[in-house]
Write an enzyme that holds these catalytic residues in place. Structure first.
Site, PDB file in Angstrom:
ATOM      1  N   HIS A 185      -7.450   9.847   3.859  1.00 56.44           N
ATOM      2  CA  HIS A 185      -7.253   8.767   4.830  1.00 56.44           C
ATOM      3  C   HIS A 185      -7.711   9.237   6.208  1.00 56.44           C
ATOM      4  O   HIS A 185      -7.599  10.409   6.527  1.00 56.44           O
ATOM      5  CB  HIS A 185      -5.767   8.392   4.912  1.00 56.44           C
ATOM      6  CG  HIS A 185      -5.251   7.728   3.671  1.00 56.44           C
ATOM      7  ND1 HIS A 185      -4.129   8.165   3.001  1.00 56.44           N
ATOM      8  CD2 HIS A 185      -5.700   6.651   2.988  1.00 56.44           C
ATOM      9  CE1 HIS A 185      -3.914   7.388   1.952  1.00 56.44           C
ATOM     10  NE2 HIS A 185      -4.851   6.461   1.915  1.00 56.44           N
ATOM     11  N   ASP A 225       0.848  -1.196   0.000  1.00 62.24           N
ATOM     12  CA  ASP A 225       0.000   0.000   0.000  1.00 62.24           C
ATOM     13  C   ASP A 225       0.887   1.252   0.000  1.00 62.24           C
ATOM     14  O   ASP A 225       1.771   1.380   0.845  1.00 62.24           O
ATOM     15  CB  ASP A 225      -0.875  -0.044   1.264  1.00 62.24           C
ATOM     16  CG  ASP A 225      -1.975   0.990   1.260  1.00 62.24           C
ATOM     17  OD1 ASP A 225      -2.429   1.379   0.166  1.00 62.24           O
ATOM     18  OD2 ASP A 225      -2.411   1.389   2.359  1.00 62.24           O
ATOM     19  N   HIS A 226       0.673   2.154  -0.930  1.00 65.71           N
ATOM     20  CA  HIS A 226       1.440   3.413  -1.024  1.00 65.71           C
ATOM     21  C   HIS A 226       2.946   3.193  -1.000  1.00 65.71           C
ATOM     22  O   HIS A 226       3.670   3.765  -0.165  1.00 65.71           O
ATOM     23  CB  HIS A 226       1.041   4.381   0.102  1.00 65.71           C
ATOM     24  CG  HIS A 226      -0.355   4.891  -0.047  1.00 65.71           C
ATOM     25  ND1 HIS A 226      -0.704   5.853  -0.970  1.00 65.71           N
ATOM     26  CD2 HIS A 226      -1.492   4.536   0.588  1.00 65.71           C
ATOM     27  CE1 HIS A 226      -2.003   6.068  -0.885  1.00 65.71           C
ATOM     28  NE2 HIS A 226      -2.507   5.286   0.039  1.00 65.71           N
ATOM     29  N   GLU A 241      -0.917   5.815  -8.703  1.00 65.90           N
ATOM     30  CA  GLU A 241      -1.766   6.880  -8.163  1.00 65.90           C
ATOM     31  C   GLU A 241      -1.506   8.222  -8.827  1.00 65.90           C
ATOM     32  O   GLU A 241      -0.373   8.593  -9.100  1.00 65.90           O
ATOM     33  CB  GLU A 241      -1.535   6.998  -6.650  1.00 65.90           C
ATOM     34  CG  GLU A 241      -2.347   8.132  -6.030  1.00 65.90           C
ATOM     35  CD  GLU A 241      -2.347   8.119  -4.504  1.00 65.90           C
ATOM     36  OE1 GLU A 241      -2.152   7.058  -3.904  1.00 65.90           O
ATOM     37  OE2 GLU A 241      -2.543   9.197  -3.935  1.00 65.90           O
ATOM     38  N   HIS A 276      -9.375   5.034  -2.222  1.00 63.92           N
ATOM     39  CA  HIS A 276      -8.666   5.017  -0.931  1.00 63.92           C
ATOM     40  C   HIS A 276      -9.522   5.738   0.102  1.00 63.92           C
ATOM     41  O   HIS A 276     -10.508   6.381  -0.235  1.00 63.92           O
ATOM     42  CB  HIS A 276      -7.311   5.719  -1.082  1.00 63.92           C
ATOM     43  CG  HIS A 276      -6.271   4.870  -1.732  1.00 63.92           C
ATOM     44  ND1 HIS A 276      -5.204   4.363  -1.050  1.00 63.92           N
ATOM     45  CD2 HIS A 276      -6.158   4.407  -3.003  1.00 63.92           C
ATOM     46  CE1 HIS A 276      -4.454   3.638  -1.864  1.00 63.92           C
ATOM     47  NE2 HIS A 276      -5.010   3.652  -3.071  1.00 63.92           N
ATOM     48  N   GLY A 277      -9.105   5.637   1.358  1.00 63.10           N
ATOM     49  CA  GLY A 277      -9.804   6.383   2.411  1.00 63.10           C
ATOM     50  C   GLY A 277     -11.226   5.908   2.617  1.00 63.10           C
ATOM     51  O   GLY A 277     -12.146   6.713   2.808  1.00 63.10           O
ATOM     52  N   GLY A 278     -11.434   4.583   2.595  1.00 65.44           N
ATOM     53  CA  GLY A 278     -12.785   4.016   2.685  1.00 65.44           C
ATOM     54  C   GLY A 278     -13.492   4.277   4.011  1.00 65.44           C
ATOM     55  O   GLY A 278     -14.719   4.202   4.088  1.00 65.44           O
ATOM     56  N   THR A 282      -8.580   2.646   8.830  1.00 61.31           N
ATOM     57  CA  THR A 282      -8.878   3.307  10.110  1.00 61.31           C
ATOM     58  C   THR A 282     -10.072   2.686  10.832  1.00 61.31           C
ATOM     59  O   THR A 282     -10.051   2.524  12.058  1.00 61.31           O
ATOM     60  CB  THR A 282      -9.134   4.813   9.859  1.00 61.31           C
ATOM     61  OG1 THR A 282      -7.994   5.351   9.183  1.00 61.31           O
ATOM     62  CG2 THR A 282      -9.349   5.568  11.147  1.00 61.31           C
TER      63      THR A 282
HETATM   64  P1  13P Z   1      -8.723   4.706   5.729  1.00 57.31           P
HETATM   65  O1  13P Z   1      -7.692   4.568   6.802  1.00 57.31           O
HETATM   66  O2  13P Z   1      -9.308   6.065   5.685  1.00 57.31           O
HETATM   67  O3  13P Z   1      -9.751   3.632   5.827  1.00 57.31           O
HETATM   68  O4  13P Z   1      -7.955   4.537   4.341  1.00 57.31           O
HETATM   69  C1  13P Z   1      -7.248   3.357   4.059  1.00 57.31           C
HETATM   70  C2  13P Z   1      -6.473   3.470   2.799  1.00 57.31           C
HETATM   71  O5  13P Z   1      -6.845   4.145   1.870  1.00 57.31           O
HETATM   72  C3  13P Z   1      -5.234   2.690   2.692  1.00 57.31           C
HETATM   73  O6  13P Z   1      -4.519   2.987   1.531  1.00 57.31           O
END
Ligand code: 13P
Length: 287
Positions: free
Chosen positions: A177, A84-85, A135, A207-209, A232
Protein backbone atom coordinates in the site's frame (compact mmCIF):
# COMPACT_ATOMS: atom_id res chain seq x y z
CA UNK A 1 -29.29 -0.83 -6.05
CA UNK A 2 -26.02 -2.10 -4.63
CA UNK A 3 -24.83 -5.46 -5.98
CA UNK A 4 -22.23 -7.95 -4.78
CA UNK A 5 -18.95 -8.04 -6.65
CA UNK A 6 -19.20 -11.69 -7.65
CA UNK A 7 -20.78 -11.27 -11.07
CA UNK A 8 -18.87 -8.14 -12.03
CA UNK A 9 -15.52 -9.76 -11.18
CA UNK A 10 -16.33 -13.07 -12.88
CA UNK A 11 -17.27 -11.15 -16.02
CA UNK A 12 -14.07 -9.10 -15.73
CA UNK A 13 -11.96 -12.22 -15.40
CA UNK A 14 -13.59 -13.82 -18.43
CA UNK A 15 -13.25 -10.61 -20.45
CA UNK A 16 -9.62 -9.99 -19.39
CA UNK A 17 -10.14 -6.66 -17.69
CA UNK A 18 -10.32 -5.57 -14.05
CA UNK A 19 -12.88 -3.66 -11.99
CA UNK A 20 -11.41 -0.79 -9.97
CA UNK A 21 -11.94 -0.56 -6.23
CA UNK A 22 -11.64 3.08 -5.22
CA UNK A 23 -11.63 3.86 -1.52
CA UNK A 24 -14.06 6.49 -0.26
CA UNK A 25 -13.53 8.88 2.62
CA UNK A 26 -16.33 11.40 2.39
CA UNK A 27 -19.28 12.58 0.33
CA UNK A 28 -17.18 14.29 -2.34
CA UNK A 29 -15.06 11.23 -3.08
CA UNK A 30 -18.12 8.98 -3.23
CA UNK A 31 -19.98 11.28 -5.59
CA UNK A 32 -16.92 11.76 -7.83
CA UNK A 33 -16.36 8.00 -8.16
CA UNK A 34 -20.02 7.16 -8.79
CA UNK A 35 -20.45 9.88 -11.43
CA UNK A 36 -17.27 8.79 -13.21
CA UNK A 37 -18.37 5.15 -13.27
CA UNK A 38 -21.70 6.22 -14.78
CA UNK A 39 -19.99 8.44 -17.39
CA UNK A 40 -17.56 5.63 -18.27
CA UNK A 41 -20.36 3.04 -18.25
CA UNK A 42 -18.14 0.97 -15.98
CA UNK A 43 -18.83 -1.28 -13.00
CA UNK A 44 -17.19 0.02 -9.83
CA UNK A 45 -16.38 -1.04 -6.27
CA UNK A 46 -16.45 1.52 -3.47
CA UNK A 47 -13.91 0.46 -0.82
CA UNK A 48 -14.38 1.48 2.82
CA UNK A 49 -11.67 0.88 5.39
CA UNK A 50 -12.76 0.55 9.00
CA UNK A 51 -11.05 3.87 9.75
CA UNK A 52 -12.90 5.62 6.91
CA UNK A 53 -16.15 4.04 8.09
CA UNK A 54 -15.59 5.45 11.56
CA UNK A 55 -14.74 8.86 10.10
CA UNK A 56 -18.00 8.88 8.13
CA UNK A 57 -19.97 8.24 11.37
CA UNK A 58 -20.17 4.46 11.03
CA UNK A 59 -21.12 1.83 8.47
CA UNK A 60 -24.85 2.56 8.56
CA UNK A 61 -24.21 6.18 7.58
CA UNK A 62 -22.06 5.00 4.69
CA UNK A 63 -24.77 2.61 3.47
CA UNK A 64 -27.38 5.38 3.71
CA UNK A 65 -25.22 7.89 1.86
CA UNK A 66 -24.31 5.51 -0.96
CA UNK A 67 -27.85 4.22 -1.43
CA UNK A 68 -29.14 7.80 -1.46
CA UNK A 69 -26.61 8.79 -4.10
CA UNK A 70 -27.39 5.79 -6.33
CA UNK A 71 -31.00 6.92 -6.42
CA UNK A 72 -30.59 10.69 -6.57
CA UNK A 73 -27.71 10.68 -9.08
CA UNK A 74 -29.50 8.08 -11.22
CA UNK A 75 -26.60 5.60 -11.13
CA UNK A 76 -27.43 2.52 -13.19
CA UNK A 77 -23.99 0.85 -13.57
CA UNK A 78 -23.21 -2.05 -11.17
CA UNK A 79 -21.88 -0.69 -7.85
CA UNK A 80 -20.59 -2.78 -4.93
CA UNK A 81 -20.07 -1.29 -1.47
CA UNK A 82 -17.15 -3.27 -0.07
CA UNK A 83 -15.42 -3.35 3.32
CA UNK A 84 -11.65 -3.06 2.79
CA UNK A 85 -9.32 -5.09 5.08
CA UNK A 86 -12.02 -5.93 7.58
CA UNK A 87 -11.36 -7.33 11.02
CA UNK A 88 -13.48 -10.26 12.19
CA UNK A 89 -15.80 -7.92 14.14
CA UNK A 90 -15.84 -5.21 11.48
CA UNK A 91 -16.80 -7.73 8.81
CA UNK A 92 -19.81 -8.84 10.85
CA UNK A 93 -20.85 -5.24 11.43
CA UNK A 94 -20.77 -4.42 7.70
CA UNK A 95 -22.80 -7.51 6.86
CA UNK A 96 -25.42 -6.26 9.34
CA UNK A 97 -25.24 -2.64 8.15
CA UNK A 98 -26.14 -3.40 4.51
CA UNK A 99 -22.82 -3.55 2.65
CA UNK A 100 -23.08 -5.63 -0.51
CA UNK A 101 -19.56 -7.04 -0.16
CA UNK A 102 -16.89 -7.49 2.51
CA UNK A 103 -13.23 -8.30 2.77
CA UNK A 104 -12.08 -10.27 5.78
CA UNK A 105 -8.34 -9.83 6.14
CA UNK A 106 -7.11 -12.72 8.25
CA UNK A 107 -3.65 -12.67 6.67
CA UNK A 108 -1.95 -11.75 9.95
CA UNK A 109 -3.38 -14.83 11.74
CA UNK A 110 -1.75 -18.27 11.60
CA UNK A 111 -3.24 -20.03 8.56
CA UNK A 112 -5.45 -22.36 10.67
CA UNK A 113 -7.08 -19.37 12.35
CA UNK A 114 -7.41 -17.48 9.07
CA UNK A 115 -9.19 -20.58 7.66
CA UNK A 116 -11.55 -20.97 10.64
CA UNK A 117 -12.59 -17.32 10.72
CA UNK A 118 -12.85 -16.99 6.93
CA UNK A 119 -15.04 -20.13 6.80
CA UNK A 120 -17.47 -18.75 9.35
CA UNK A 121 -17.67 -15.36 7.62
CA UNK A 122 -18.14 -16.92 4.16
CA UNK A 123 -21.21 -18.73 5.46
CA UNK A 124 -22.58 -15.61 7.13
CA UNK A 125 -21.99 -13.35 4.11
CA UNK A 126 -23.39 -15.83 1.61
CA UNK A 127 -26.50 -16.43 3.72
CA UNK A 128 -27.32 -12.76 3.01
CA UNK A 129 -26.26 -12.68 -0.65
CA UNK A 130 -23.10 -10.69 0.14
CA UNK A 131 -19.79 -11.42 -1.57
CA UNK A 132 -16.59 -11.95 0.41
CA UNK A 133 -12.90 -11.40 -0.32
CA UNK A 134 -10.20 -13.09 1.74
CA UNK A 135 -6.47 -12.52 1.94
CA UNK A 136 -3.38 -14.68 2.13
CA UNK A 137 0.08 -13.17 2.54
CA UNK A 138 -0.15 -9.68 4.03
CA UNK A 139 0.05 -6.74 1.63
CA UNK A 140 2.98 -4.59 2.68
CA UNK A 141 3.05 -0.94 3.66
CA UNK A 142 0.66 0.89 5.92
CA UNK A 143 -3.02 1.48 5.41
CA UNK A 144 -5.10 3.18 8.06
CA UNK A 145 -2.70 2.12 10.80
CA UNK A 146 -2.55 -1.52 9.60
CA UNK A 147 1.05 -2.33 8.73
CA UNK A 148 2.00 -5.33 6.57
CA UNK A 149 5.44 -6.54 5.55
CA UNK A 150 4.97 -7.19 1.81
CA UNK A 151 4.75 -10.96 2.02
CA UNK A 152 4.50 -13.28 -0.91
CA UNK A 153 1.61 -15.73 -0.56
CA UNK A 154 2.02 -19.48 -0.41
CA UNK A 155 -0.07 -20.96 -3.29
CA UNK A 156 -1.07 -23.96 -1.14
CA UNK A 157 -2.45 -21.68 1.56
CA UNK A 158 -4.26 -19.73 -1.18
CA UNK A 159 -5.90 -22.97 -2.28
CA UNK A 160 -7.03 -23.75 1.27
CA UNK A 161 -8.68 -20.32 1.58
CA UNK A 162 -10.14 -20.34 -1.95
CA UNK A 163 -11.68 -23.76 -1.28
CA UNK A 164 -13.77 -22.23 1.52
CA UNK A 165 -15.93 -20.65 -1.18
CA UNK A 166 -14.68 -17.05 -1.07
CA UNK A 167 -15.73 -15.06 -4.14
CA UNK A 168 -12.41 -13.35 -4.75
CA UNK A 169 -8.92 -13.73 -3.31
CA UNK A 170 -6.19 -11.23 -2.46
CA UNK A 171 -2.76 -12.84 -2.53
CA UNK A 172 0.37 -10.90 -1.62
CA UNK A 173 2.79 -10.88 -4.58
CA UNK A 174 5.21 -8.21 -3.39
CA UNK A 175 2.61 -5.42 -3.66
CA UNK A 176 2.38 -2.78 -0.96
CA UNK A 177 0.00 0.00 0.00
CA UNK A 178 1.12 3.56 -0.59
CA UNK A 179 3.94 4.76 -2.82
CA UNK A 180 6.49 2.08 -3.84
CA UNK A 181 10.06 2.59 -2.62
CA UNK A 182 12.84 3.27 -5.15
CA UNK A 183 14.31 -0.20 -4.62
CA UNK A 184 11.01 -2.08 -5.14
CA UNK A 185 11.63 -5.17 -7.23
CA UNK A 186 8.17 -5.32 -8.84
CA UNK A 187 5.30 -7.80 -8.71
CA UNK A 188 6.13 -11.49 -8.47
CA UNK A 189 4.34 -12.90 -11.53
CA UNK A 190 5.67 -16.43 -10.98
CA UNK A 191 3.80 -16.56 -7.68
CA UNK A 192 0.72 -14.97 -9.22
CA UNK A 193 0.64 -17.67 -11.93
CA UNK A 194 1.08 -20.41 -9.32
CA UNK A 195 -1.68 -18.95 -7.14
CA UNK A 196 -4.04 -18.85 -10.09
CA UNK A 197 -3.18 -22.41 -11.05
CA UNK A 198 -3.74 -23.65 -7.48
CA UNK A 199 -7.05 -21.85 -6.94
CA UNK A 200 -9.20 -23.21 -9.73
CA UNK A 201 -9.81 -19.98 -11.63
CA UNK A 202 -11.03 -17.81 -8.75
CA UNK A 203 -10.79 -14.08 -9.63
CA UNK A 204 -7.80 -12.46 -7.91
CA UNK A 205 -7.35 -9.03 -6.35
CA UNK A 206 -4.37 -6.72 -6.66
CA UNK A 207 -4.05 -4.40 -3.67
CA UNK A 208 -1.70 -1.43 -3.62
CA UNK A 209 -2.66 -0.25 -7.12
CA UNK A 210 -0.94 3.13 -6.66
CA UNK A 211 2.32 3.43 -8.58
CA UNK A 212 2.36 0.01 -10.26
CA UNK A 213 3.63 0.55 -13.82
CA UNK A 214 0.97 0.15 -16.53
CA UNK A 215 2.67 -2.85 -18.14
CA UNK A 216 2.70 -4.73 -14.81
CA UNK A 217 -1.01 -3.95 -14.34
CA UNK A 218 -1.72 -5.42 -17.78
CA UNK A 219 0.34 -8.55 -17.07
CA UNK A 220 -1.44 -9.01 -13.72
CA UNK A 221 -4.82 -8.81 -15.48
CA UNK A 222 -3.68 -11.36 -18.06
CA UNK A 223 -2.81 -13.72 -15.16
CA UNK A 224 -6.25 -13.62 -13.49
CA UNK A 225 -6.47 -10.32 -11.59
CA UNK A 226 -10.06 -9.05 -11.87
CA UNK A 227 -10.11 -6.32 -9.19
CA UNK A 228 -7.51 -3.64 -8.55
CA UNK A 229 -7.54 -1.39 -5.46
CA UNK A 230 -6.53 2.26 -5.65
CA UNK A 231 -6.46 4.69 -2.75
CA UNK A 232 -3.22 6.67 -2.34
CA UNK A 233 -3.25 8.06 -5.90
CA UNK A 234 -6.67 9.58 -5.28
CA UNK A 235 -5.45 11.06 -1.99
CA UNK A 236 -2.45 12.63 -3.69
CA UNK A 237 -4.39 14.30 -6.52
CA UNK A 238 -7.14 15.44 -4.14
CA UNK A 239 -4.64 17.06 -1.76
CA UNK A 240 -2.61 18.67 -4.55
CA UNK A 241 -5.67 20.19 -6.25
CA UNK A 242 -6.90 21.56 -2.92
CA UNK A 243 -3.45 22.97 -2.08
CA UNK A 244 -3.24 24.75 -5.44
CA UNK A 245 -6.70 26.23 -4.98
CA UNK A 246 -5.83 27.60 -1.54
CA UNK A 247 -2.47 28.93 -2.71
CA UNK A 248 -4.16 30.71 -5.60
CA UNK A 249 -6.12 32.56 -2.90
CA UNK A 250 -9.51 32.02 -4.48
CA UNK A 251 -11.45 32.90 -1.37
CA UNK A 252 -14.25 35.42 -1.25
CA UNK A 253 -12.00 38.48 -1.12
CA UNK A 254 -10.76 37.76 2.37
CA UNK A 255 -14.12 36.51 3.62
CA UNK A 256 -13.04 32.88 3.71
CA UNK A 257 -13.50 29.86 1.47
CA UNK A 258 -16.87 28.45 0.44
CA UNK A 259 -16.31 24.76 1.34
CA UNK A 260 -18.15 23.60 -1.77
CA UNK A 261 -15.85 25.65 -4.00
CA UNK A 262 -12.79 24.68 -1.96
CA UNK A 263 -13.39 20.98 -2.53
CA UNK A 264 -14.40 21.30 -6.20
CA UNK A 265 -10.87 21.08 -7.70
CA UNK A 266 -10.13 17.93 -5.63
CA UNK A 267 -13.46 16.48 -6.74
CA UNK A 268 -12.54 17.08 -10.40
CA UNK A 269 -9.06 15.63 -9.81
CA UNK A 270 -10.52 12.41 -8.40
CA UNK A 271 -12.90 12.13 -11.35
CA UNK A 272 -9.98 12.44 -13.79
CA UNK A 273 -7.90 9.89 -11.83
CA UNK A 274 -10.73 7.34 -11.65
CA UNK A 275 -11.40 7.71 -15.40
CA UNK A 276 -7.68 7.19 -16.15
CA UNK A 277 -7.68 4.00 -14.05
CA UNK A 278 -10.90 2.66 -15.58
CA UNK A 279 -9.35 3.13 -19.03
CA UNK A 280 -6.13 1.38 -17.94
CA UNK A 281 -8.01 -1.50 -16.29
CA UNK A 282 -10.22 -1.92 -19.38
CA UNK A 283 -13.55 -1.60 -17.57
CA UNK A 284 -14.97 1.28 -19.65
CA UNK A 285 -18.23 0.29 -21.37
CA UNK A 286 -18.32 -3.03 -19.50
CA UNK A 287 -21.30 -2.15 -17.27
P1 13P B 1 -2.93 2.08 -2.56
O1 13P B 1 -3.22 3.04 -1.45
O2 13P B 1 -1.49 1.74 -2.65
O3 13P B 1 -3.49 2.56 -3.85
O4 13P B 1 -3.66 0.72 -2.17
C1 13P B 1 -5.05 0.68 -1.98
C2 13P B 1 -5.50 -0.63 -1.46
O5 13P B 1 -4.94 -1.66 -1.75
C3 13P B 1 -6.69 -0.66 -0.61
O6 13P B 1 -6.93 -1.92 -0.07
Amino acid sequence: MLVSLTEMCQKAKAGKYAVGQFNINNLEWTKAILLTAQECNSPVILGVSEGAGKYMCGFKTVVGMVNGMLEELGITVPVALHLDHGTYEGTKKCIEAGFSSVMFDGSHYPIEENIAKTKELVELAHSKGISIEAEVGAIGGEEDGVVGGGEVADPNECKMIADLGVDILAAGIGNIHGVYPENWTGLNFDVLAKVQEATNGIPLVLHGGTGIPDDMIKTAISLGVAKINVNTECQLVFAEATRQYIEAGKDKQGKGFDPRKLLAPGFDAIKAKVKEKMELFGSVNKA
